[in-house]
Scaffold this motif. Structure first.
Motif, mmCIF file in Angstrom:
data_model
loop_
_atom_site.group_PDB
_atom_site.id
_atom_site.type_symbol
_atom_site.label_atom_id
_atom_site.label_comp_id
_atom_site.label_asym_id
_atom_site.label_seq_id
_atom_site.Cartn_x
_atom_site.Cartn_y
_atom_site.Cartn_z
ATOM 1 N N THR A 77 -8.917 22.308 32.727
ATOM 2 C CA THR A 77 -9.214 22.154 34.139
ATOM 3 C C THR A 77 -10.682 21.803 34.378
ATOM 4 O O THR A 77 -11.010 21.136 35.367
ATOM 5 C CB THR A 77 -8.827 23.432 34.908
ATOM 6 N N VAL A 78 -11.565 22.218 33.481
ATOM 7 C CA VAL A 78 -12.965 21.793 33.573
ATOM 8 C C VAL A 78 -13.027 20.264 33.532
ATOM 9 O O VAL A 78 -13.759 19.627 34.302
ATOM 10 C CB VAL A 78 -13.804 22.394 32.431
ATOM 11 N N ALA A 79 -12.231 19.670 32.640
ATOM 12 C CA ALA A 79 -12.202 18.215 32.509
ATOM 13 C C ALA A 79 -11.485 17.557 33.683
ATOM 14 O O ALA A 79 -11.908 16.494 34.164
ATOM 15 C CB ALA A 79 -11.531 17.825 31.199
ATOM 16 N N VAL A 80 -10.411 18.158 34.154
ATOM 17 C CA VAL A 80 -9.692 17.605 35.302
ATOM 18 C C VAL A 80 -10.614 17.543 36.514
ATOM 19 O O VAL A 80 -10.671 16.527 37.225
ATOM 20 C CB VAL A 80 -8.437 18.445 35.610
ATOM 21 N N TYR A 81 -11.350 18.610 36.743
ATOM 22 C CA TYR A 81 -12.276 18.634 37.878
ATOM 23 C C TYR A 81 -13.383 17.595 37.697
ATOM 24 O O TYR A 81 -13.753 16.884 38.642
ATOM 25 C CB TYR A 81 -12.875 20.025 38.040
ATOM 26 N N ALA A 82 -13.915 17.492 36.468
ATOM 27 C CA ALA A 82 -14.980 16.524 36.202
ATOM 28 C C ALA A 82 -14.499 15.099 36.464
ATOM 29 O O ALA A 82 -15.189 14.306 37.124
ATOM 30 C CB ALA A 82 -15.476 16.668 34.766
ATOM 31 N N CYS A 83 -13.320 14.766 35.964
ATOM 32 C CA CYS A 83 -12.802 13.412 36.143
ATOM 33 C C CYS A 83 -12.457 13.136 37.603
ATOM 34 O O CYS A 83 -12.659 12.014 38.097
ATOM 35 C CB CYS A 83 -11.576 13.196 35.251
ATOM 36 N N ARG A 84 -11.951 14.139 38.289
ATOM 37 C CA ARG A 84 -11.692 13.976 39.723
ATOM 38 C C ARG A 84 -12.991 13.752 40.489
ATOM 39 O O ARG A 84 -13.080 12.867 41.339
ATOM 40 C CB ARG A 84 -10.995 15.230 40.262
ATOM 41 N N ARG A 85 -13.986 14.564 40.193
ATOM 42 C CA ARG A 85 -15.261 14.491 40.913
ATOM 43 C C ARG A 85 -15.951 13.154 40.647
ATOM 44 O O ARG A 85 -16.599 12.594 41.538
ATOM 45 C CB ARG A 85 -16.144 15.665 40.509
ATOM 46 N N ALA A 86 -15.829 12.642 39.422
ATOM 47 C CA ALA A 86 -16.430 11.357 39.071
ATOM 48 C C ALA A 86 -15.573 10.177 39.518
ATOM 49 O O ALA A 86 -15.974 9.034 39.360
ATOM 50 C CB ALA A 86 -16.667 11.288 37.570
ATOM 51 N N GLN A 87 -14.388 10.473 40.047
ATOM 52 C CA GLN A 87 -13.448 9.461 40.535
ATOM 53 C C GLN A 87 -12.990 8.518 39.426
ATOM 54 O O GLN A 87 -12.994 7.292 39.562
ATOM 55 C CB GLN A 87 -14.052 8.677 41.709
ATOM 56 N N VAL A 88 -12.579 9.128 38.300
ATOM 57 C CA VAL A 88 -11.963 8.355 37.219
ATOM 58 C C VAL A 88 -10.578 7.920 37.683
ATOM 59 O O VAL A 88 -9.740 8.748 38.019
ATOM 60 C CB VAL A 88 -11.861 9.195 35.934
ATOM 61 N N THR A 89 -10.362 6.615 37.695
ATOM 62 C CA THR A 89 -9.076 6.069 38.134
ATOM 63 C C THR A 89 -8.693 4.905 37.238
ATOM 64 O O THR A 89 -9.416 4.551 36.290
ATOM 65 C CB THR A 89 -9.140 5.596 39.595
ATOM 66 N N VAL A 90 -7.562 4.297 37.549
ATOM 67 C CA VAL A 90 -7.044 3.179 36.769
ATOM 68 C C VAL A 90 -8.077 2.058 36.690
ATOM 69 O O VAL A 90 -8.670 1.653 37.695
ATOM 70 C CB VAL A 90 -5.746 2.641 37.403
ATOM 71 N N GLY A 91 -8.323 1.584 35.469
ATOM 72 C CA GLY A 91 -9.206 0.441 35.260
ATOM 73 C C GLY A 91 -10.654 0.769 35.020
ATOM 74 O O GLY A 91 -11.441 -0.125 34.653
ATOM 75 N N LYS A 92 -11.069 2.024 35.197
ATOM 76 C CA LYS A 92 -12.469 2.387 35.024
ATOM 77 C C LYS A 92 -12.848 2.429 33.544
ATOM 78 O O LYS A 92 -12.027 2.735 32.675
ATOM 79 C CB LYS A 92 -12.761 3.746 35.662
ATOM 80 N N THR A 93 -14.117 2.115 33.270
ATOM 81 C CA THR A 93 -14.656 2.310 31.927
ATOM 82 C C THR A 93 -15.506 3.574 31.954
ATOM 83 O O THR A 93 -16.304 3.778 32.875
ATOM 84 C CB THR A 93 -15.521 1.117 31.488
ATOM 85 N N VAL A 94 -15.324 4.430 30.941
ATOM 86 C CA VAL A 94 -15.931 5.760 30.957
ATOM 87 C C VAL A 94 -16.670 6.027 29.646
ATOM 88 O O VAL A 94 -16.122 5.823 28.556
ATOM 89 C CB VAL A 94 -14.854 6.851 31.167
ATOM 90 N N LEU A 95 -17.911 6.458 29.776
ATOM 91 C CA LEU A 95 -18.691 6.948 28.641
ATOM 92 C C LEU A 95 -18.685 8.466 28.685
ATOM 93 O O LEU A 95 -18.985 9.061 29.724
ATOM 94 C CB LEU A 95 -20.132 6.433 28.720
ATOM 95 N N ILE A 96 -18.342 9.101 27.560
ATOM 96 C CA ILE A 96 -18.391 10.558 27.442
ATOM 97 C C ILE A 96 -19.395 10.904 26.355
ATOM 98 O O ILE A 96 -19.259 10.475 25.206
ATOM 99 C CB ILE A 96 -17.003 11.140 27.119
ATOM 100 N N THR A 97 -20.430 11.644 26.719
ATOM 101 C CA THR A 97 -21.446 12.029 25.751
ATOM 102 C C THR A 97 -21.149 13.450 25.263
ATOM 103 O O THR A 97 -21.153 14.391 26.045
ATOM 104 C CB THR A 97 -22.855 11.963 26.364
ATOM 105 N N GLY A 98 -20.853 13.555 23.971
ATOM 106 C CA GLY A 98 -20.516 14.842 23.375
ATOM 107 C C GLY A 98 -19.040 14.955 23.113
ATOM 108 O O GLY A 98 -18.227 14.899 24.038
ATOM 109 N N ALA A 99 -18.665 15.128 21.847
ATOM 110 C CA ALA A 99 -17.256 15.222 21.460
ATOM 111 C C ALA A 99 -16.885 16.641 21.059
ATOM 112 O O ALA A 99 -16.054 16.859 20.170
ATOM 113 C CB ALA A 99 -16.949 14.252 20.313
ATOM 114 N N GLY A 100 -17.506 17.623 21.726
ATOM 115 C CA GLY A 100 -17.075 19.009 21.558
ATOM 116 C C GLY A 100 -15.794 19.236 22.335
ATOM 117 O O GLY A 100 -15.189 18.280 22.856
ATOM 118 N N PRO A 101 -15.332 20.483 22.442
ATOM 119 C CA PRO A 101 -14.064 20.749 23.124
ATOM 120 C C PRO A 101 -13.982 20.164 24.531
ATOM 121 O O PRO A 101 -12.982 19.516 24.880
ATOM 122 C CB PRO A 101 -13.997 22.280 23.145
ATOM 123 N N ILE A 102 -15.021 20.355 25.361
ATOM 124 C CA ILE A 102 -14.955 19.836 26.729
ATOM 125 C C ILE A 102 -14.976 18.313 26.730
ATOM 126 O O ILE A 102 -14.300 17.664 27.538
ATOM 127 C CB ILE A 102 -16.101 20.409 27.580
#
Length: 341
Positions: A145-170
């Motif tokens: 849910t931490v990730a769900v909230y983050a993606c919602r808040r950042a408005q991740v939607t269809v077609g977006k390109t996303v950079l994620i810094t850090g490949a730990g659990p979150i």
């Protein structure tokens, strides 16, 4: 149910490096008006000054239902949203309950957590686990849910390109959610090659290994060339100052840089560069109104949490589990608390 006849063995933290399995009193009947108030909103100010029970990522079985509670029965499997707000302050009433300064959260001093055989929790922050989900998946709904909230808040939607810094659990959870929400390309950075391989296995389209010699400008160029453009959205999950800087530098003009990782209090950032390119800088703290979506993503099969389970321990092995996590040897570590043992 009598506290004199029922055991309530709990994982209790007394002080730094002093965690013990010991008998604790049974939790009292719910008293929703007896709210503990926080004096500060910063996690850094929540200081352990008396023993508390650890644990906040939880799947449990209902053994009793309080008066007036509907929708739950004994035997239901549930997951719990660990941070419960006061519900009455202006922040709560405006809908931002995760930012409530009077919030109480499992395993955040002075409040005890859920690594115990019995605990109580308000029904409105408790959610049923569907039959097609395991207990382990139920326990991972909270970090998901931490990730769900983050993606919602950042408005991740269809077609977006996303950079994620850090490949730990979150970071890994954010990869899975971003892809489930329709992100076109997800690129992930980390200093650990093993973590980047895991990131690819859970859905990352591209990975970038960062070394001590990696220059910021070259890193931004590599990310841009790999994606074919600068990312629309960056979700910073490491808390490392260098990654926070990268989040601002690598995000396209008019894009969004969301800060999930909690690092040092003061960091040198390229604010002027971000400002003239109108990069939207957002914070992210816990979550609000996201548990149902998290459960739906898992129960529908859009997110598969099973590959993230790296270790399993019994309740008696709790200290071993924490040592494993401390050494960075696992991803998601499961501790099973069985009241029948």
């Amino acid at each position: 149910m009598s506290a004199k006849t029922v055991s309530n063995i709990s994982a209790v933290l007394h002080k730094v490096d002093d965690m013990r399995l010991e008998e604790w009193p049974m939790p009292p009947s719910p008293q929703h008006n007896d709210v503990h108030y926080w004096k500060h909103g910063s996690i850094g100010n929540f200081i352990l000054d008396e023993p508390i029970i650890l644990g906040h990522e939880t799947c449990a079985e209902v053994v009793g239902v309080g008066p007036g509670v509907t929708g739950f029965k004994v035997g239901d499997r549930v997951c719990t949203e660990p941070a419960v707000p006061c519900r009455i302050c202006s922040t709560c009433k405006e809908g931002f309950y995760n930012l409530c300064t009077n919030i109480s959260c499992h395993a955040t001093p002075p409040h005890s957590g859920t690594l115990t055989q019995y605990f109580i929790h308000p029904a409105d922050y408790t959610f049923k686990v569907p039959d097609n989900m395991s207990d382990e998946e139920g326990a991972m709904i909270e970090p998901l849910t931490v990730a769900v909230y983050a993606c919602r808040r950042a408005q991740v939607t269809v077609g977006k390109t996303v950079l994620i810094t850090g490949a730990g659990p979150i970071g890994l959870f954010n990869i899975m959610v971003a892809k489930a929400l329709g992100a076109d390309q997800v690129i992930v950075t980390d200093i650990n090659e093993k973590r980047l391989k895991l990131a690819q296995s859970v859905g990352a389209d591209h990975t970038v290994l960062i070394t001590k010699d990696t220059e910021e400008t070259k890193l931004v160029k590599e990310i841009t060339e790999t994606l074919g453009q600068m990312p629309d959205i960056t979700i910073e999950c490491s808390g490392a100052p260098s990654s926070t800087r990268l989040a601002l530098l690598a995000t396209r003009q008019g894009g969004t840089a969301l800060l999930v990782g909690h690092g040092p209090q003061n960091v040198s950032l390229p604010i002027a560069d971000a400002a003239i390119r109108e990069v939207n800088i957002l914070g992210s703290f816990r979550y609000r109104n996201c548990f149902p979506l998290s459960i739906s993503l898992v129960s529908s099969g859009k997110v598969d949490l099973k590959p993230l389970i790296s270790h399993r321990f019994t309740f008696e092995q709790t200290l071993d589990a924490f040592n494993t996590a401390f050494k960075g040897e696992g991803v998601k570590i499961m501790i099973r608390v069985d009241p029948n043992v």
